[in-house]
Design an enzyme around this catalytic site. Sequence first.
Site, short mmCIF file in Angstrom:
data_model
loop_
_atom_site.label_atom_id
_atom_site.label_comp_id
_atom_site.label_asym_id
_atom_site.label_seq_id
_atom_site.Cartn_x
_atom_site.Cartn_y
_atom_site.Cartn_z
N CYS A 27 0.83 -1.20 0.17
CA CYS A 27 -0.13 0.10 -0.01
C CYS A 27 0.79 1.19 -0.05
O CYS A 27 2.08 1.13 -0.65
CB CYS A 27 -1.09 -0.13 1.29
N HIS A 537 26.77 -7.78 18.12
CA HIS A 537 26.29 -8.40 16.74
C HIS A 537 27.57 -9.03 16.32
O HIS A 537 28.35 -8.12 15.58
CB HIS A 537 25.58 -7.16 15.94
#
Length: 615
Positions: A27, A537
């Site tokens: 959308c 990380h």
Amino acid sequence: MKDPKTLAQAILTHVGGEENVISVVHCATRLRFKLKDKNKAVKQTIEQLTGVIQVVESGGQFQVVIGNEVADVYRELTQMMSPTENADEVPQEKGNVLSKAIDIISAIFTPILGVLAGAGILKGLLLIFEAVGWLSEADGTYHILFAGADSLFYFLPILLAITSARKFGADPYVAVVVAGALLYPTIVDAFESGVNWTFLGIPVVLASYATSVIPIILAVYVLSHLQKFITPRIPSSVRLFFVPLILISVTVPLTLLLFGPFGSMVSGWLADGYSFLYALSPIVAGVFIGAVWQVLVIFGLHWGLVPIMMNNLSAFGSDTLTALIAPAVFGQAGAALAVFFKTRVTSVKAISGSASLSGLFGVTEPAVYGVTLRYKKPFVMGSIAGAIGGGIVGLSGSAAIASGLPGLASLPIFFTDGFAGLIVAITVAFVLAILLTYLFGYNDRMVSGENDQKKEVAPSESLNKTYTLTSPLSGKVVPLSQVSDEAFSSGALGEGVGIKPHEGNLFAPADGVVQTVFPTHHAYGLQSDDGVEVLMHIGIDTVQLDGAHFQAHVKQGAHVKQGTLLATFDIEAIEKAGYDATTVVVVTNSKAYLDVVPADSGTVTGNDRLVEIMI
């Protein structure tokens, strides 16, 4: 934003791969996935991708909110995959009736929102041009442009036939033929002249199907089930033309005899019901819609009102509901702009500024998910302003003469009686949201989210106490700004450092609780006993290795001591696979402290001091 192709690939990987995708549409701001197994989608990982604002699960869809660049990401996705839209492969939803209905409505209307808005704006502009004398109905220019703008609404059943066929798994070409029959000139002329027709002796109740919504959706739904029933019963040698022959011969008469009249009757009920409620008190209706519209958007429930808006346009030629939601849109844009004016946090200022601009043009998801809902109070202030503006719209009787997302570009669709009242309403909502949010709805302490629970420390004490994090691995320290990942190097995720590891062992940098162990075992989150939140990380973009070369040695929720082995990893294999093994260590709640001072050079081991945190 991350390169659209890279972002698309990462999203596809973490929703479970192409084999887990039934369909995907987009959308104005989000990718809307239908997944075979939602448990295979890693929501947390997707939310941390650069370029992703939020992930929302609603109405049976896995929605990835991206913002204005969603079309670019969607285009890359479609080039990477060919998701099946065969209804036979779609698992049965276990949700309630409301969830199923919203899923159906959003799947049918989402693909045509852009062209609906564009045609609606053009239609409104033509009315303005005529009013100011730039064009007249006698001009060929006017008629040609009006034909382009109005054709979408007149032939709306044909567009809905295509999107409905995709949703229900019907042949889209047969569905278009059925819709075309409803608009066929002979049938239109018969309705307008009042001719009484029969089909095989059965009276046909003719109606006007131009701009209609419900009849064609019902017709295509039945068509899809009829197609599934007859296809396996027709010999494959003649299936190519016999299946369409039967479908057209059965569905067109059924639509004109049954689905069309029934759908027209339901449309009439919806129109009369909405008119009745609106007439009770337009002001109350405006206040209510203005207050709750963005709440409905968050949960995807606003799709339940879309057929009413479209039906109002078909039945009355205008729609007051679209006008009532306009102040809610401008309220959230104003709240985001107030945050932009007030914040001193660079990352928040960048997000809120662009989000407010998007909101002014009718796209509120970046403002809601990236700013106002994130800090809660701005969302409330924007909703209050939207409610007051909605009441003004109800008082003025404003309405839309075409479909479109309320925003600056779509103002022409409201150019009817009450237009001045709508301008006043959205201005009040926008300005009031700015004032309320600036004065009462936001301060930079909200950025951390921890400050309300954090103990106040006297200034004389604050510089005398520090927390220390030791290095979670051995290697060479790299300044965070030199890490080749913008999400980390920009400091948006917190202050910290990068470390080029010499050994593949990751240790706990402090005593605390392991809050996160990513499913791919490449990243770990720890909250120290002192409240410091640390993200470790391993490698850059190594999530794409899908766990290969990583092994976790702790589970989420475990309490560990400083120096506890959290994970092992194969540096050589990671680099051979083409990935940078630089490990990032960041304090994700850096804003809660006076300063976070990381080491900026040298070589560290597992016991060396890496980060000093001052409170």
